[in-house]
Design a protein around this motif. Structure first.
Motif, PDB file in Angstrom:
ATOM      1  N   GLY A  66      68.899 -39.038  68.395  1.00 20.47           N
ATOM      2  CA  GLY A  66      69.660 -40.266  68.284  1.00 20.47           C
ATOM      3  C   GLY A  66      71.025 -40.196  68.937  1.00 20.47           C
ATOM      4  O   GLY A  66      71.507 -39.133  69.339  1.00 20.47           O
ATOM      5  N   LYS A  68      74.994 -41.836  68.201  1.00 20.83           N
ATOM      6  CA  LYS A  68      75.934 -42.583  67.368  1.00 20.83           C
ATOM      7  C   LYS A  68      77.202 -42.833  68.163  1.00 20.83           C
ATOM      8  O   LYS A  68      77.657 -41.959  68.915  1.00 20.83           O
ATOM      9  N   ASP A  82      74.296 -47.100  66.081  1.00 25.42           N
ATOM     10  CA  ASP A  82      73.399 -45.980  65.786  1.00 25.42           C
ATOM     11  C   ASP A  82      72.031 -46.312  66.355  1.00 25.42           C
ATOM     12  O   ASP A  82      71.450 -47.348  66.026  1.00 25.42           O
ATOM     13  N   LEU A  83      71.509 -45.449  67.226  1.00 24.68           N
ATOM     14  CA  LEU A  83      70.180 -45.590  67.809  1.00 24.68           C
ATOM     15  C   LEU A  83      69.418 -44.300  67.550  1.00 24.68           C
ATOM     16  O   LEU A  83      69.840 -43.234  68.010  1.00 24.68           O
ATOM     17  N   GLU A  84      68.287 -44.368  66.804  1.00 27.49           N
ATOM     18  CA  GLU A  84      67.533 -43.163  66.469  1.00 27.49           C
ATOM     19  C   GLU A  84      66.048 -43.390  66.741  1.00 27.49           C
ATOM     20  O   GLU A  84      65.460 -44.363  66.280  1.00 27.49           O
ATOM     21  N   SER A  85      65.466 -42.447  67.492  1.00 24.53           N
ATOM     22  CA  SER A  85      64.090 -42.560  67.948  1.00 24.53           C
ATOM     23  C   SER A  85      63.229 -41.487  67.295  1.00 24.53           C
ATOM     24  O   SER A  85      63.443 -40.290  67.514  1.00 24.53           O
ATOM     25  N   PHE A 101      63.425 -47.083  69.304  1.00 24.35           N
ATOM     26  CA  PHE A 101      64.378 -46.678  68.272  1.00 24.35           C
ATOM     27  C   PHE A 101      63.889 -47.197  66.919  1.00 24.35           C
ATOM     28  O   PHE A 101      64.535 -48.033  66.280  1.00 24.35           O
ATOM     29  N   GLN A 104      66.030 -46.253  63.283  1.00 29.47           N
ATOM     30  CA  GLN A 104      66.991 -47.317  63.052  1.00 29.47           C
ATOM     31  C   GLN A 104      67.725 -47.614  64.357  1.00 29.47           C
ATOM     32  O   GLN A 104      67.826 -46.778  65.257  1.00 29.47           O
ATOM     33  N   SER A 105      68.207 -48.839  64.459  1.00 33.43           N
ATOM     34  CA  SER A 105      68.960 -49.265  65.638  1.00 33.43           C
ATOM     35  C   SER A 105      69.867 -50.417  65.220  1.00 33.43           C
ATOM     36  O   SER A 105      69.387 -51.493  64.893  1.00 33.43           O
ATOM     37  N   TYR A 106      71.169 -50.152  65.188  1.00 38.71           N
ATOM     38  CA  TYR A 106      72.093 -51.202  64.739  1.00 38.71           C
ATOM     39  C   TYR A 106      73.440 -51.074  65.428  1.00 38.71           C
ATOM     40  O   TYR A 106      73.800 -50.041  65.990  1.00 38.71           O
ATOM     41  N   GLY A 120      70.741 -55.249  62.930  1.00 41.00           N
ATOM     42  CA  GLY A 120      69.666 -54.581  63.650  1.00 41.00           C
ATOM     43  C   GLY A 120      68.555 -54.123  62.720  1.00 41.00           C
ATOM     44  O   GLY A 120      68.328 -54.694  61.652  1.00 41.00           O
TER      45      GLY A 120
END
Length: 386
Positions: A66, A68, A82-85, A101, A104-106, A120
């Motif tokens: 991810g 941040k 925050d982008l987490e794949s 993502f 989470q992706s926001y 998001g």
């Protein structure tokens, strides 16, 4: 599946800054690259009548990478993202239905005085509050989930199209609320979610309470709980929960109660179609006790017991199902970033005369439903953070 946006499941997440962007005016801005890799071998005693050995990724903490970001806007205000794949280490496939993502992706604004507002794909209030007091939502991971993760304490579903507010902490008390939009013209309430929760901390005591209301989860692919990202596809699901953790020296004790009312459940993401017919309902009551103990700085052990009762109402009659589940875990830390661990989980279900997939034991994360009322799952694995 899983977890808190700020706490990994015993992953000891370490963040490394890559540096700052822009001119000197943005010296306080940064982007961080981070990740978790969790991989091991699982044994299940009964999957459709046969034992199973398989590699499995992300049972303690979701394997993911991810980014941040944080930009200091001055006056105690920050722009954040925050982008987490998520991915399966076994074959490299993307998790969460192939979403780039999906974990989470926001993006949002964070104020030191007024709290945080984000937009998001995010975790709901269950995962942010009571979920953190369960074994599965904190230190033990996916295999320790309550049956079918009926209360979402392991974050089986995520909320897309969501707006979330999290308050600052006042004298140990904080609040959070989330609304996920259906994004469907002319059907505002079709596949939407609302949730709200409270956390309170005093010394080594943590208390939490939560409520969540899902309108037609899984009814479409673009709503708050997409059809490939559900716990249950149903007309409605309401969840309540309270919990407590208390620390005594090197030990932490936990007690959690949750209730999930699922109206007209059609299917579960774990066991498929339920075949319950129209006008049915499933009402789950879960009680969990758990304990975690730091034997030494590098050695952690933990255990949990969960009792779950489900009342099934159908036009054809009523049924009552009971689950008893025991789990134990030991973890050895080579460093703050790398550990190995072992887990064993036993589940037994009784009252199973519904002639559906609910009658067989099933530990979420195992290779499949047992052909009888018992299932044992054991895991040995490695966890690494970067």
């Amino acid at each position: 599946m899983k977890k808190s946006p700020t706490v990994t499941s015993a992953g000891f997440l370490i963040l490394f800054s890559l540096g700052s962007f822009g001119s000197q005016a943005f010296a306080q801005s940064s982007v961080t690259l981070f990740g978790v890799i969790d991989e091991g071998i699982n044994y299940a005693s009964n999957v459709g009548g046969k034992s199973s050995w398989q590699t499995a990724s992300g049972d303690l903490a979701i394997s993911r990478w991810g980014l941040k970001g944080n930009e200091d806007l001055g006056g105690g205000l920050h722009a954040i993202f925050d982008l987490e794949s998520g991915f399966a280490l076994d074959n490299g496939a993307a998790a969460y239905g192939g979403r780039l993502f999906g974990y989470q992706s926001y993006v949002g604004l964070q104020s030191d005085s007024y709290g945080t507002l984000t937009f998001g794909r995010q975790f709901d209030s269950v995962a942010d509050t009571v979920g953190l007091l369960t074994a599965n939502g904190n230190w033990a991971g996916f295999l320790f989930s309550h049956p079918l993760d009926n209360d979402n304490t392991d974050a089986t579903y995520h909320a897309s199209n969501a707006v979330k507010y999290t308050s600052p902490t006042w004298a140990g008390l904080s609040a959070t609320a989330l609304y996920g939009f259906s994004n469907q013209a002319g059907a505002f309430a079709n596949n939407r979610i609302f949730s709200a929760g409270l956390n309170y901390t005093w010394q080594t005591l943590t208390l939490a309470a939560v409520y969540a209301d899902l309108g037609a989860p899984g009814a479409n692919a673009t709503g708050a709980i997409a059809s490939d990202d559900i716990g249950f596809a149903a007309r409605n699901q309401k969840t309540w929960g309270v919990g407590a953790n208390y620390g005594i020296g090197e030990a932490t004790l936990g007690l959690v109660y949750t209730r999930a009312n699922v109206m007209d459940p059609q299917s579960s993401i774990y066991v498929g179609a339920l075949g319950l017919g129209e006008h049915s309902s499933l009402k789950f009551d879960n009680v969990e006790v758990n304990a975690r103990y730091n034997v030494a700085p590098a050695v952690i052990v933990g255990a949990m017991y969960t009792y779950t009762h489900a009342a099934l109402d159908q036009d054809t009659g009523r049924a009552s199902l009971h689950w008893n589940q025991l789990g134990a875990m030991a973890q050895y830390l080579f460093s703050k970033r790398t550990s190995v661990y072992g887990q064993v989980i036993y589940q037994a279900v009784s009252g199973g005369n519904t002639r559906t997939a609910l009658d067989g034991a099933y530990v979420p994360g195992s290779a499949g439903v047992s052909s009888n009322s018992h299932q044992v799952v054991a895991r040995i694995a490695m966890n690494h953070t970067f």
